[in-house]
Design a protein around this motif. Sequence first.
Motif, PDB file in Angstrom:
ATOM      1  N   GLU A 180       0.960  -1.499   0.190  1.00 62.64           N
ATOM      2  CA  GLU A 180       0.165  -0.444   0.100  1.00 62.64           C
ATOM      3  C   GLU A 180       1.067   1.282   0.192  1.00 62.64           C
ATOM      4  O   GLU A 180       0.788   2.199   0.316  1.00 62.64           O
ATOM      5  N   HIS A 181       1.560   1.373  -0.803  1.00 62.42           N
ATOM      6  CA  HIS A 181       2.379   2.447  -1.273  1.00 62.42           C
ATOM      7  C   HIS A 181       1.605   3.469  -1.053  1.00 62.42           C
ATOM      8  O   HIS A 181       0.544   3.569  -2.222  1.00 62.42           O
ATOM      9  N   LEU A 182       1.386   5.123  -0.712  1.00 60.31           N
ATOM     10  CA  LEU A 182       0.199   5.891  -1.256  1.00 60.31           C
ATOM     11  C   LEU A 182       1.211   6.883  -1.294  1.00 60.31           C
ATOM     12  O   LEU A 182       2.719   7.836  -1.184  1.00 60.31           O
ATOM     13  N   VAL A 183       0.513   8.141  -2.032  1.00 58.44           N
ATOM     14  CA  VAL A 183       0.643   9.329  -2.494  1.00 58.44           C
ATOM     15  C   VAL A 183       0.696  10.088  -1.573  1.00 58.44           C
ATOM     16  O   VAL A 183      -0.902  10.301  -0.861  1.00 58.44           O
ATOM     17  N   ASP A 184       1.880  10.608  -0.975  1.00 60.30           N
ATOM     18  CA  ASP A 184       1.474  12.085  -0.203  1.00 60.30           C
ATOM     19  C   ASP A 184       1.148  13.026  -0.417  1.00 60.30           C
ATOM     20  O   ASP A 184       0.786  13.799  -2.115  1.00 60.30           O
ATOM     21  N   ASP A 208     -12.689   8.569  -9.733  1.00 58.60           N
ATOM     22  CA  ASP A 208     -11.511   7.540 -10.198  1.00 58.60           C
ATOM     23  C   ASP A 208     -10.341   7.418  -9.654  1.00 58.60           C
ATOM     24  O   ASP A 208      -9.922   6.561  -9.167  1.00 58.60           O
ATOM     25  N   LEU A 209      -9.879   9.168  -9.519  1.00 62.06           N
ATOM     26  CA  LEU A 209      -8.518   9.126  -8.712  1.00 62.06           C
ATOM     27  C   LEU A 209      -9.301   9.057  -7.237  1.00 62.06           C
ATOM     28  O   LEU A 209      -8.323   8.480  -6.385  1.00 62.06           O
ATOM     29  N   LYS A 210     -10.266   9.920  -6.766  1.00 55.00           N
ATOM     30  CA  LYS A 210     -10.892   9.338  -5.344  1.00 55.00           C
ATOM     31  C   LYS A 210     -11.040   7.910  -4.993  1.00 55.00           C
ATOM     32  O   LYS A 210     -10.544   7.723  -3.342  1.00 55.00           O
ATOM     33  N   ASN A 211     -11.431   6.690  -5.918  1.00 54.30           N
ATOM     34  CA  ASN A 211     -11.785   5.673  -5.245  1.00 54.30           C
ATOM     35  C   ASN A 211     -10.065   5.095  -5.297  1.00 54.30           C
ATOM     36  O   ASN A 211     -10.301   3.270  -5.037  1.00 54.30           O
ATOM     37  N   THR A 212      -9.006   5.624  -5.492  1.00 51.13           N
ATOM     38  CA  THR A 212      -7.820   4.660  -5.778  1.00 51.13           C
ATOM     39  C   THR A 212      -7.370   4.886  -3.576  1.00 51.13           C
ATOM     40  O   THR A 212      -6.487   4.252  -3.852  1.00 51.13           O
ATOM     41  N   GLY A 213      -8.016   5.101  -3.237  1.00 52.87           N
ATOM     42  CA  GLY A 213      -7.657   5.582  -2.211  1.00 52.87           C
ATOM     43  C   GLY A 213      -5.876   6.044  -1.316  1.00 52.87           C
ATOM     44  O   GLY A 213      -5.240   5.788  -0.662  1.00 52.87           O
ATOM     45  N   GLY A 214      -5.434   6.981  -2.895  1.00 53.29           N
ATOM     46  CA  GLY A 214      -4.564   7.104  -2.524  1.00 53.29           C
ATOM     47  C   GLY A 214      -2.677   5.982  -2.680  1.00 53.29           C
ATOM     48  O   GLY A 214      -2.543   6.388  -2.984  1.00 53.29           O
ATOM     49  N   ARG A 215      -3.227   5.148  -3.522  1.00 51.71           N
ATOM     50  CA  ARG A 215      -2.487   4.123  -4.063  1.00 51.71           C
ATOM     51  C   ARG A 215      -1.527   4.216  -5.125  1.00 51.71           C
ATOM     52  O   ARG A 215      -2.383   5.008  -6.294  1.00 51.71           O
ATOM     53  N   ILE A 216      -0.625   4.095  -5.055  1.00 53.24           N
ATOM     54  CA  ILE A 216       0.407   4.499  -5.962  1.00 53.24           C
ATOM     55  C   ILE A 216      -0.083   4.302  -7.348  1.00 53.24           C
ATOM     56  O   ILE A 216       0.257   4.680  -8.615  1.00 53.24           O
ATOM     57  N   ASP A 217      -0.317   2.386  -6.972  1.00 50.08           N
ATOM     58  CA  ASP A 217       0.136   2.220  -8.091  1.00 50.08           C
ATOM     59  C   ASP A 217      -1.646   2.311  -9.228  1.00 50.08           C
ATOM     60  O   ASP A 217      -1.725   1.772 -10.314  1.00 50.08           O
ATOM     61  N   LEU A 218      -2.918   2.235  -8.607  1.00 47.63           N
ATOM     62  CA  LEU A 218      -3.473   2.775  -8.713  1.00 47.63           C
ATOM     63  C   LEU A 218      -3.350   3.954  -9.905  1.00 47.63           C
ATOM     64  O   LEU A 218      -4.847   4.460 -11.073  1.00 47.63           O
TER      65      LEU A 218
END
Length: 389
Positions: A180-184, A208-218
Amino acid sequence: MNNFINRIEVQGYKCLLNESLSISNLNLFVGSNASGKSSFLQCILLLRQSLRSNRIHALHMSGPLFEGGLASDILHPECNRKINLSIKTGVSNFTFEFELDKSSDEGSSVRVLPAKENIYDFSDLWHLEIFTSNFLYLNAERASPKVRYSLPTVEAHLAGALGIHGEYTTAFLADASIKEHLVDNFDAICASLSSAALKFDGLNLESDLKNTGGRIDLISNIILSWLIPGAKFKADKINDIDSSTLSFLRDNENTKTSVRATHIGFGLTYLLPVIVGALLLKGGGILIVENPEAHLHPFSQSRIGLFLALMSTNKQIFIETHSDHVVNGIRLAVSAQYLEGNKLKTHFFKKPIDGTTASTEFIECDKDGYMDHWPEGFFDQIESDLAKL
């Protein structure tokens, strides 16, 4: 931010006899081939690879970030065997002085320049991001399409988590769903990306972006599909053979399965590390990327410029480019007020007339994205060619 670099000065390195450049969030290095752009960036890389055991005893010309060769390869003929590199931030000034002993032969196998007087202590440099893990460098020669990619070693690469050629990008993306690498600063990034995609291309990416939960891969998959319309990737890790694999899907109707990276050209593979790298850095971090436009269609070149401008609001990004489309994409970001004009520093490198000494010219960008002047050789080839038709 107080730890942001606001000026870099170089004296005596290759064709840079005495150059001082103002630095901000987004820094563009443009100009003809062999004009000093890469040389200036190499100075940052050389300092980073010279840090040994929390000290800088000498300028190490050979290392994992750059192979500088011999002293004779990097010393300006008029520098009196000295190289001075200065970095200025909002709170501190650091000048690193290196000098080749006069008893040494410049043509010998000397690959270090000792510190002139001081041994620079890391305790004084801890807040400079060029020495921290919040740093990424992507060489112009990025990892090409392959059937398999290596997994990163235990020891972190000095170029950052993705490797100097972006060779660990696939493994990083494959891990992202597990670790779960997340975007700062995700909320702010999500807002700017959504707004820009809607404004310039009529794409509504907000949900779509919000649904990623901040995960970098998504997020990276959504951004790739924006910059190269319809493109999507799939990254997998195969621990049994210490490899990772990368495949792409370029079909909006999903009527065919994904294909190997080797079947779809260089552009997508070259672009992916740039996207991931810009998202991966935390606030205050430094990204150096050479030729982000490599192998890309003009639309995608423009959009990678726009994307990097959006990512630079709380980071420092250095771009070496030969693409007017990249520059124009950045100007779009300024004109739409995603990036303040004074936070874009465009430095035009002029090819050395005498063959030894380069010079630079600063081109200012106003709040509407207009450059204050357009020197000869600054992306004027189209006009020049059309005038001759």
